[in-house]
Enzyme design. Structure first.
Site, PDB file in Angstrom:
ATOM      1  N   GLY A 429      10.755  44.945 -35.224  1.00  0.00           N
ATOM      2  CA  GLY A 429      10.964  46.240 -34.401  1.00  0.00           C
ATOM      3  C   GLY A 429      12.061  46.149 -33.482  1.00  0.00           C
ATOM      4  N   VAL A 431      13.369  45.657 -29.246  1.00  0.00           N
ATOM      5  CA  VAL A 431      12.897  45.262 -28.074  1.00  0.00           C
ATOM      6  C   VAL A 431      13.175  45.760 -27.080  1.00  0.00           C
ATOM      7  CG1 VAL A 431      14.014  42.709 -27.030  1.00  0.00           C
ATOM      8  CG2 VAL A 431      13.782  42.450 -29.491  1.00  0.00           C
ATOM      9  N   ASP A 568      17.526  28.635 -37.332  1.00  0.00           N
ATOM     10  CA  ASP A 568      17.972  30.480 -37.529  1.00  0.00           C
ATOM     11  C   ASP A 568      18.901  30.576 -36.014  1.00  0.00           C
ATOM     12  OD1 ASP A 568      18.515  32.174 -37.768  1.00  0.00           O
ATOM     13  OD2 ASP A 568      16.772  34.092 -37.497  1.00  0.00           O
TER      14      ASP A 568
HETATM   15  N1  LIG Z   1      15.159  38.224 -24.100  1.00  0.00           N
HETATM   16  C1  LIG Z   1      15.854  39.254 -23.995  1.00  0.00           C
HETATM   17  N2  LIG Z   1      16.906  40.047 -23.507  1.00  0.00           N
HETATM   18  C2  LIG Z   1      18.117  40.431 -23.878  1.00  0.00           C
HETATM   19  N3  LIG Z   1      18.080  40.398 -24.295  1.00  0.00           N
HETATM   20  C3  LIG Z   1      17.345  40.432 -25.840  1.00  0.00           C
HETATM   21  C4  LIG Z   1      15.865  39.233 -26.046  1.00  0.00           C
HETATM   22  N4  LIG Z   1      15.761  38.982 -27.128  1.00  0.00           N
HETATM   23  C5  LIG Z   1      16.328  39.960 -27.369  1.00  0.00           C
HETATM   24  N5  LIG Z   1      16.809  40.284 -27.628  1.00  0.00           N
HETATM   25  C6  LIG Z   1      17.897  41.407 -28.443  1.00  0.00           C
HETATM   26  O1  LIG Z   1      17.551  41.859 -29.365  1.00  0.00           O
HETATM   27  C7  LIG Z   1      17.924  41.182 -30.641  1.00  0.00           C
HETATM   28  C8  LIG Z   1      17.070  41.252 -31.195  1.00  0.00           C
HETATM   29  O2  LIG Z   1      15.911  40.229 -30.641  1.00  0.00           O
HETATM   30  P1  LIG Z   1      15.658  39.112 -31.762  1.00  0.00           P
HETATM   31  O3  LIG Z   1      16.463  38.391 -32.241  1.00  0.00           O
HETATM   32  O4  LIG Z   1      14.404  38.195 -31.403  1.00  0.00           O
HETATM   33  O5  LIG Z   1      14.579  40.030 -32.580  1.00  0.00           O
HETATM   34  P2  LIG Z   1      14.237  39.550 -34.104  1.00  0.00           P
HETATM   35  O6  LIG Z   1      12.958  40.381 -34.640  1.00  0.00           O
HETATM   36  O7  LIG Z   1      13.364  37.909 -33.804  1.00  0.00           O
HETATM   37  O8  LIG Z   1      15.073  39.536 -35.544  1.00  0.00           O
HETATM   38  P3  LIG Z   1      15.601  38.919 -36.638  1.00  0.00           P
HETATM   39  O9  LIG Z   1      14.130  38.264 -36.607  1.00  0.00           O
HETATM   40  O10 LIG Z   1      15.419  39.706 -37.255  1.00  0.00           O
HETATM   41  O11 LIG Z   1      15.892  37.124 -36.151  1.00  0.00           O
HETATM   42  C9  LIG Z   1      19.055  40.324 -29.834  1.00  0.00           C
HETATM   43  O12 LIG Z   1      19.381  40.171 -30.365  1.00  0.00           O
HETATM   44  C10 LIG Z   1      19.096  40.883 -28.398  1.00  0.00           C
HETATM   45  O13 LIG Z   1      20.744  41.073 -28.521  1.00  0.00           O
END
Ligand SMILES: Nc1ncnc2c1ncn2[C@@H]1O[C@H](COP(=O)(O)OP(=O)(O)OP(=O)(O)O)[C@@H](O)[C@H]1O
Length: 729
Positions: A429, A431, A568
């Site tokens: 989803g 962010v 990761d």
């Molecule tokens: N706390 C935050 N502040 C600012 N930007 C954020 C934050 N958390 C996430 N993002 C942005 O959103 C992107 C995706 O977040 P995240 O990597 O946590 O998602 P994910 O669902 O874990 O992705 P994946 O599982 O595909 O690695 C990050 O690369 C970053 O650019």
């Protein structure tokens, strides 16, 4: 250990295996082991975030954590290579995919100045300039990384010449000691000073700035009465801090907003996301009501064809799944009781936990571990709730059939405001960034980004993609939340939270998704920073990269000290504040290698992470590895990506990647790697010590690889100026 103890211990080990598979099943689910050949490896794009257009067609990530027990955790020892002559080069192996680049936040030199900043060339002022410097004393500027990497023979200095960055000011009781600000006055005098004067002056200054010991002790420049207030939204917390207004410190290096001063201190100016800049200027908070479901994926808006999802912005009514602080019943229970959501549902937050059942075995032997009794309870409680909701989701295709009723406890909206924009997207989803107006009851220190008017939170919406995905989904959210939450609320033994770990505050449930609330980092991620540096070919200045590397290693060390490996680490999971504070995020694939009840480290097997950053042992079929060492390898890849602007190889497998094969061949034949030999730094000592450290990191045999701890003690890291001064450095 007596025979009795041994039996108990054996019993405990068995029990541990059972209890983890039962109670910690979300965190310790064996990772998917790879197939018989490396061809089974899932290829991941360079950017594995939402902004990638391929996002939805990507194969699912292997995000499960392995907890397979292995009695022989590989020992770690430092291995140093002797450096000899240069080897012939290898072709540039890596082409940046950069699929998400266009949607990534771009970086420039600086963000806009703000109210309340110090005048006369405060960093806030200098941030607002794009091509030079402004001030009253110096007449010198430097703008190219090449010129700064001139191999001058000085050496760098210790932490004496650090300056404290803004974010730590809000947490002045944290693990960091504020030192001083850098309010440097620089004149934009390129036109006025002869070039040869500049270059000879700069050469001397650069040598002074990076020499051991620093020939210009900062304290000499540190006059009382010259303190001032730097650009920071939280002026309250600044008042108590000593601030430096040394008007005679000259900037000797400038690259993309990163500035190094002749006293050896430096300053990052990471551009804040445009969204934040816009919000800071506006008088009201716009509401971003569109969720992914309502957003047409085509360029043309076919509003009639796209069904408007009824719950698309119901996160404002979401309720927390966490137990209330006073231990009373949770919002979740109230809510589900009210509407008889599930007759079979049991609230097991008060039920007897495996810990209590096996008290005689489960003695806390490792109080430093992040996962202890409290977390075990929380895991039990959360995973039960999440499972129950997911069962309902399977039947109704809706997490909650009824609208979330307002409860006595504050709703999402009251605590975190409403969505004001999207900053990224992950596997499950988007962010979003949420903001709410500051009230009188909001007193510093704040745990997330804020300005004069608003407090910001990052909110990750998590929704299962398919019905077959539910187990994986449950693992991801429980692991992500529990690990992030326990690391960021680490108050055991009176310890302070780590400044380089993103804080995770809350997990809530709305009618359509689970919602994780986190600290918001207004300058986005390292990936965005690198792709935004088109002028410098995606390269950071080595001094800037070194500072980030030190912060990254400190964050990873904190995790390892508490029994967690990230697994990761990549630029997308490294976030920033505008003044360079680095935060590690995304604990969805993290691995618990040691809990509070264990003395030994568990190895694991299988592929975890994103290909370019994965260590070679992950690709060896069935091999158990120490997850701490794969973190170390990933940190090395992240570092090299920062200074080269591209990857060393696509995948660290000799069969699959020619570039990696070349690296291995060169290292075997001549014990050198041309790329490392040719890496430039500001002086030869730093270049050499960094090169030695890189050889220690890039040992494909994990046994020979350096640990994070030892890496932090190398000459390279010891002499790296970091913006944060850590208590134990
Ligand atoms: N706390 C935050 N502040 C600012 N930007 C954020 C934050 N958390 C996430 N993002 C942005 O959103 C992107 C995706 O977040 P995240 O990597 O946590 O998602 P994910 O669902 O874990 O992705 P994946 O599982 O595909 O690695 C990050 O690369 C970053 O650019």
């Amino acid at each position: 250990m007596t025979a009795q103890d041994e039996r108990e211990h054996q019993g405990f080990t068995d029990t541990r295996a059972r209890s983890f598979s039962e109670s910690f099943k979300c965190l310790f689910k064996p990772s998917r082991s790879r197939g018989t050949s490396p061809s089974n490896v899932t290829r991941l794009p360079y950017r594995s975030s939402s902004s990638s257009p391929k996002r939805h067609s990507e194969p699912p990530r292997r995000s499960t954590i392995s907890a397979q027990l292995d009695s022989k955790a590989p020992s770690i020892r430092q291995h140093t290579r002797t450096l000899r002559r240069c080897s012939p080069g290898i072709p540039n192996p890596f082409k940046r995919a950069g699929s998400g680049a266009s949607n990534s936040p771009t970086r420039g030199r600086s963000g806009p100045n703000k109210k309340g900043e110090a005048k006369d060339g405060s960093p806030g002022n200098s941030r607002s300039t794009s091509n030079g410097f402004r001030g009253t004393q110096g007449l010198y500027s430097r703008s190219s990384s090449n010129s700064s990497c001139d191999g001058s023979n000085g050496t760098t200095t210790s932490s004496e010449s650090h300056w404290a960055m803004d974010s730590l000011l809000d947490q002045s009781d944290n693990d960091v000691i504020p030192y001083r600000g850098s309010n440097k006055d620089i004149v934009n005098g390129r036109d006025k000073v002869p070039d040869d004067f500049i270059s000879s002056y700069e050469k001397d200054a650069l040598q002074r700035a990076t020499s051991y010991p620093n020939s210009l002790p900062p304290k000499q420049l540190y006059h009382e009465g010259l303190y001032t207030i730097r650009s920071h939204p939280d002026n309250e917390s600044l008042k108590s801090l000593p601030r430096f207004a040394g008007s005679d410190v000259t900037c000797i290096i400038e690259q993309d907003g990163f500035k190094v001063y002749e006293d050896g201190s430096h300053e990052h100016n990471v551009k804040v996301l445009e969204l934040v800049t816009r919000l800071e200027k506006s008088d009201y908070l716009p509401v971003h009501r569109q969720g992914s479901l309502s957003k047409p994926k085509l360029g043309i808006a076919l509003s009639g064809l796209f069904k408007h999802h009824k719950d698309e912005c119901d996160i404002e009514n979401a309720l927390s799944l966490l137990p209330n602080e006073d231990g009373s019943e949770t919002n979740y229970k109230k809510q589900s009781t009210d509407r008889s959501f599930d007759k079979n549902e049991k609230d097991d937050s008060n039920s007897i936990s495996p810990t209590q059942n096996r008290k005689e075995y489960l003695k806390i032997v490792n109080p430093e571990a992040s996962l202890g009794d409290d977390e075990l309870k929380l895991i039990n409680s959360l995973s039960s709730k999440i499972h129950t909701s997911l069962q309902h989701y399977l039947q109704e295709k809706n997490l909650k059939p009824e609208a979330c009723a307002r409860q006595e406890a504050p709703t999402f909206q009251e605590s975190y405001g409403h969505p004001v924009g999207i900053v990224g997207a992950g596997a499950y989803g988007e962010v979003k960034v949420c903001a709410r107006s500051r009230t009188e009851s909001d007193v510093p220190p704040f745990q997330t980004y804020h300005d004069d008017k608003y407090i910001y939170y990052a909110v990750k919406e998590l929704k299962p993609r398919t019905d077959n995905d539910l187990e994986r989904f449950c693992t991801k959210i429980t692991s992500e939340f529990i690990i992030g939450h326990s690391l960021s609320h680490y108050h055991k033994n009176g310890q302070k939270p780590a400044p380089n770990i993103l804080s995770v505050f809350d997990i809530l449930e709305s009618s359509s998704s689970f919602i994780e609330v986190m600290e918001f980092c207004p300058a986005g991620d390292l990936y965005g920073m690198l792709v935004g540096k088109s002028k410098s070919k995606g390269q950071l200045h080595p001094l800037e990269a070194d500072c980030f590397m030190k912060q990254l290693l400190r964050g990873v060390k904190f995790m390892h000290d508490h029994g967690i490996a990230h697994c990761d680490l990549k630029p997308e999971n490294i976030l920033f504040y505008p003044h360079g504070l680095l935060k590690i995020c995304d604990f969805g694939t993290s691995s618990v290698f040691q809990t509070a009840w264990e003395r030994r480290v568990h190895t694991q097997r299988g592929i975890i992470g994103s290909e370019p950053y994965m260590a070679p042992e992950e690709f060896v079929n069935g091999e158990y590895y120490d997850p701490r060492l794969i973190d170390c390898w990933s940190c090395g890849v992240v570092y090299v990506s920062m200074v080269l602007g591209h990857h060393l190889w696509k995948v660290a497998s000799r069969e699959k990647d020619m570039s990696f094969d070349t690296f291995c061949k060169e290292m075997t034949r001549i014990k050198q790697f041309k790329v490392f030999e040719e890496l430039k730094h500001v002086n030869s000592e730093l270049a050499t010590s960094r090169k030695i450290a890189l050889y220690c990191i890039f040992q494909w045999e994990p046994k020979k690889r350096i640990s994070i701890d030892k890496l932090l003690s190398t000459q390279w890291m010891k002499h790296t100026n970091c913006c944060l001064i850590y208590e134990s450095s």
